[in-house]
Design an enzyme around this catalytic site. Sequence first.
Site, mmCIF file in Angstrom:
data_model
loop_
_atom_site.group_PDB
_atom_site.id
_atom_site.type_symbol
_atom_site.label_atom_id
_atom_site.label_comp_id
_atom_site.label_asym_id
_atom_site.label_seq_id
_atom_site.Cartn_x
_atom_site.Cartn_y
_atom_site.Cartn_z
ATOM 1 N N SER A 15 -2.226 6.470 -9.213
ATOM 2 C CA SER A 15 -1.203 7.447 -8.843
ATOM 3 C C SER A 15 -0.025 7.298 -9.784
ATOM 4 O O SER A 15 0.227 6.204 -10.317
ATOM 5 C CB SER A 15 -0.734 7.219 -7.398
ATOM 6 O OG SER A 15 0.412 7.999 -7.109
ATOM 7 N N TYR A 21 2.368 1.195 -1.272
ATOM 8 C CA TYR A 21 1.591 2.182 -2.033
ATOM 9 C C TYR A 21 1.910 2.086 -3.519
ATOM 10 O O TYR A 21 1.007 2.020 -4.362
ATOM 11 C CB TYR A 21 1.880 3.589 -1.504
ATOM 12 C CG TYR A 21 1.036 4.666 -2.140
ATOM 13 C CD1 TYR A 21 -0.296 4.843 -1.769
ATOM 14 C CD2 TYR A 21 1.569 5.512 -3.115
ATOM 15 C CE1 TYR A 21 -1.076 5.833 -2.349
ATOM 16 C CE2 TYR A 21 0.797 6.503 -3.703
ATOM 17 C CZ TYR A 21 -0.525 6.659 -3.309
ATOM 18 O OH TYR A 21 -1.295 7.640 -3.897
#
Length: 257
Positions: free
Chosen positions: A148, A164
């Site tokens: 990501s 995350y």
Amino acid sequence: MSVKKLFELTGQVALVTGGSRGLGLQIAEALGEMGCIVAISARKAEELRSAKVHLEAQGIRVLTCVCDLQKPDQIPALVDAVIAGLGNIDILVNNAGATWGAPAEEYPDEAWNKVMNLNVSAPFFLAREVGRRCMIPRRRGKIINIASVAGLKAGGLGMHTIAYNTSKAAAIHFTRALAAEWGRFDINVNAICPGFFPTKMSAGLLAQISGEVIAHTPLGRLGGEEDLKGAVVYLASQASRHVTGQYLAVDGGSSIV
């Protein structure tokens, strides 16, 4: 070899984790359209059934496997099922992931462990299993880790997603480390770093910040249903045979501003 031939994937077996919806389903569509036989895994059988119907309507041969990647002891059985049903795995896409929002000082232990287990540990355990059983013995394979742009940034836009962000940075360096070690087996290991794509996982957050995200994206848009497909096909195919240990940001330019 012609350029068209470089991108062809006919007859290759691809395993896509988290393949029943969202980005995983888009990835399965792309690989299937280019000729792959596709295995998709997820935790929920009903979502896998829907995905199978969807993909088969496009003429894609599909195998579905229920697997909770938070439980490492289920990973060998997942690989067993794919090999038994389709044959050796040529392409592994580690797409399944999780997130959790909370300020760092209040972040729950269970949230940290959940995100790290699914985003970091599971891709390693699955790559290790597929590598030693399918790719290393045949001296070929493609592994694509879905990281990501959050792994390239420390934060921003008021988000509290420390686990995350940390896990996706780890995914990028895991990609580099594994590529360095397995290059001698002619196994390519690369990562894709998506920006904001409307998915079930991101829907709640995007409802609050989509305008701000778009304003901070040079191309002025969120990711769409077709925007990840070309990158996945490129990294899965012989077109990228001299590319390994790299990440490709598919984010409309948000990571450069």
